[in-house]
Design a protein around this motif. Structure first.
Motif, mmCIF file in Angstrom:
data_model
loop_
_atom_site.group_PDB
_atom_site.id
_atom_site.type_symbol
_atom_site.label_atom_id
_atom_site.label_comp_id
_atom_site.label_asym_id
_atom_site.label_seq_id
_atom_site.Cartn_x
_atom_site.Cartn_y
_atom_site.Cartn_z
ATOM 1 N N ALA A 1 1.061 4.109 -2.783
ATOM 2 C CA ALA A 1 0.771 5.498 -2.424
ATOM 3 C C ALA A 1 1.929 6.398 -2.852
ATOM 4 N N PHE A 57 -4.519 11.363 2.660
ATOM 5 C CA PHE A 57 -5.591 11.475 1.662
ATOM 6 C C PHE A 57 -6.854 11.929 2.382
ATOM 7 N N THR A 87 -12.628 9.985 -2.354
ATOM 8 C CA THR A 87 -11.344 10.258 -1.709
ATOM 9 C C THR A 87 -10.471 11.002 -2.705
ATOM 10 N N GLN A 117 0.844 -1.195 0.000
ATOM 11 C CA GLN A 117 0.000 0.000 0.000
ATOM 12 C C GLN A 117 0.889 1.258 0.000
ATOM 13 N N VAL A 171 -6.012 -0.798 -4.327
ATOM 14 C CA VAL A 171 -5.375 -1.307 -3.110
ATOM 15 C C VAL A 171 -6.207 -2.438 -2.513
ATOM 16 N N SER A 172 -7.540 -2.234 -2.484
ATOM 17 C CA SER A 172 -8.406 -3.287 -1.948
ATOM 18 C C SER A 172 -8.254 -4.548 -2.768
ATOM 19 N N THR A 204 -10.243 7.605 -5.749
ATOM 20 C CA THR A 204 -11.110 6.484 -5.376
ATOM 21 C C THR A 204 -10.655 5.213 -6.088
ATOM 22 N N ASP A 205 -10.247 5.356 -7.331
ATOM 23 C CA ASP A 205 -9.769 4.196 -8.105
ATOM 24 C C ASP A 205 -8.569 3.550 -7.433
ATOM 25 N N PHE A 206 -7.735 4.431 -6.871
ATOM 26 C CA PHE A 206 -6.541 3.922 -6.191
ATOM 27 C C PHE A 206 -6.941 3.008 -5.036
ATOM 28 N N TYR A 207 -7.962 3.466 -4.271
ATOM 29 C CA TYR A 207 -8.419 2.646 -3.158
ATOM 30 C C TYR A 207 -8.979 1.315 -3.619
ATOM 31 N N LYS A 208 -9.658 1.375 -4.750
ATOM 32 C CA LYS A 208 -10.204 0.119 -5.296
ATOM 33 C C LYS A 208 -9.048 -0.809 -5.642
ATOM 34 N N THR A 267 -11.080 12.172 2.553
ATOM 35 C CA THR A 267 -12.309 11.570 2.030
ATOM 36 C C THR A 267 -13.486 12.482 2.358
#
Ligand code: ADP
Length: 466
Positions: free
Chosen positions: A38, A161, A168, A34, A200-201, A194-198, A163
């Protein structure tokens, strides 16, 4: 709720430990991944904002002072350039320019891409609240984002970051300088991540699957091994119990016939069944000797099985210690002479009467003394010291013999245990010390030893007189 017994079992502790380590390791790997992602994201933002900032010059903002400048064609041109930058990258949410003021943390707004064309984010047809863009010259309190200050000298991104209800995002700022290189303003770009979080998930999924798989393998292995181990322990325990039982049965069955053989041999020697020749007597004496040894062995096996089954019975009786020890020495001394070892005895003449189990105490002392002779080479010396202290009988049997290797010392009182230095060299069965320990402890006493290989051994016993 009652947990199944097996889950409380200490044998599962390694599983718990391995599971914890696995979860921690997977977590560390995930956090590292992660962090790397980042860092890459921040690098990309810095690149975007730095390139975009090059499209503006510090001098351009000199004329833009307050909201009256909203009609200034220069501002319109600046805004048009900003819109172009925004439209070129779908992830850019806001793009804006701030100028320094006299006050630290307070920045002055110059322009943003929405200034002339506000976005109706909630699509209710009215531009209201947060949707109304700020006007040139408006103050902005940047105390919450102190990193903005350093953006006047070099490009920076937000440490964290942020939100909000639209998703985010992360902010990045780069300096806008004039032709002399003075730091006039900063260009800020808020990028939707937000895409980044997707992403990472999504990277988390294989890690979680890996952790589950590892835990599953570990659990199966541990459960299998624990079950196997338990079944083996069960078998060993059962075998041990059967062996004890067999030992007890056999020794009981042997005791009577062996005594009978001894008894009949004695009768033959004594001539009770008719005259025997000198040669026959000699053979009968050997037979008597062998049956005595056999009887001793059977009685030892019986004692071992009694201790094993917790059935050892101590029968204390009044003993004249001097007389008792004399009888023992009468048996031991010839053995010492035969082995050609020196035998030095220190026994006070006026020992008191004692309440002891005669058979077991005798057996113990005889065993310690005959062991000392057995495990000492000819010309060695054995010391036998007896004393009375604090109403206890203290005996010390010391020899200059083979000694007991260090690695065997903690097992030497075990049943049938024989030390590695004598196991294949000198005959024995490993019953003596086991019975001695059982006998002395059952009388409330203690037995221990000190030994050094090839130097000698000293056994100590202390038993209460009463
Ligand atoms: P055994 O003498 O028949 O082997 P014991 O139970 O009497 O059985 O002794 C157990 C073991 O302890 C012996 O085999 C020997 O290795 C060690 N041991 C006992 N006494 C001595 C001693 N005085 N010197 C050296 N080793 C000894």
């Amino acid at each position: 709720m009652k947990l199944p017994q097996t889950w409380l079992d200490i044998s599962y502790l390694p599983l718990l430990l391995s599971a914890t380590i696995t979860i921690f390791t997977v977590r560390i790997i995930f956090v590292q991944t992660q962090d790397i992602l980042a860092a890459r994201l921040k690098d990309r933002q810095i690149a975007i904002v730095s390139t975009a900032a090059l499209q503006f010059r510090g001098e351009e903002f000199e004329e833009i002072i307050d909201e009256s400048d909203i009609i200034n064609p220069l501002l319109k041109d600046i805004i048009a350039r900003m819109q172009k930058i925004r439209d070129a990258n779908k992830d850019i949410r806001y793009i804006y320019i701030w100028r320094r003021t006299e006050q630290p943390n307070i920045l002055e707004f110059i322009a943003d891409a929405e200034m002339l064309d506000p976005i109706d984010s909630d699509t209710n047809g009215i531009i209201e609240g947060e949707e109304i863009p700020p006007m040139p010259g408006e103050d902005y309190d940047a105390s919450d984002t102190p990193e903005v200050q350093s953006a006047f000298s070099h490009p920076v991104t937000t440490a964290e970051f942020i939100t909000d209800k639209w998703g985010t995002f992360a902010s990045a700022w780069a300096p806008i300088k004039d032709s002399k290189g003075n730091q006039i303003a900063i260009l800020g770009i808020d990028v939707e991540i937000t895409d980044f979080y997707k992403l990472v998930s999504a990277t988390l999924i294989p890690f979680v699957l890996l952790a589950i798989l590892l835990l599953l393998i570990l659990s199966i292995q541990t459960i299998y091994l624990v079950r196997l181990w338990k079944s083996r322990v069960g078998i060993v325990k059962e075998l041990d119990r059967q062996k004890d039982e067999l030992l007890s049965i056999v020794s009981h069955q042997l005791a009577t016939p062996v005594s009978s053989i001894k008894w009949y041999t004695e009768m033959l020697i004594d001539g009770d069944l008719g005259k025997v020749t000198a040669q026959q007597k000699e053979h009968l004496a050997s037979m008597m000797n062998i049956s005595s040894n056999l009887a001793d062995l059977v009685s030892m096996i019986l004692d071992v099985s009694r201790i094993q089954l917790g059935r050892m019975q101590i029968e204390k009786q009044k003993l004249d210690l001097n007389k008792f020890l004399k009888e023992i020495l009468e048996i031991i001394k010839p053995k010492a002479i035969e082995k050609r070892v020196n035998f030095k005895v220190e026994i006070p003449n006026n020992l008191p009467m004692a309440m002891l189990d005669k058979r077991y105490t005798r057996m113990t002392l005889e065993n310690l003394l005959s062991n000392a002779i057995k495990y000492t080479l000819p010309n060695g010396t054995i010391y036998f010291d007896v004393a009375i202290k604090d109403n206890e009988l203290h005996c010390k049997v010391q020899d200059t013999g083979l000694g007991i290797p260090k690695k065997d010392q903690n097992k030497i009182f075990g049943r049938m245990y024989r030390a590695s230095n004598v196991r294949n060299e000198i005959d024995g069965n490993g019953f003596g010390l086991y019975i001695a320990k059982g006998a002395i402890e059952a009388q409330g006493g203690k037995i221990w030893f000190e030994s050094m290989e090839n130097k000698g051994t000293t056994f100590y016993i202390q038993v209460p007189l009463q």
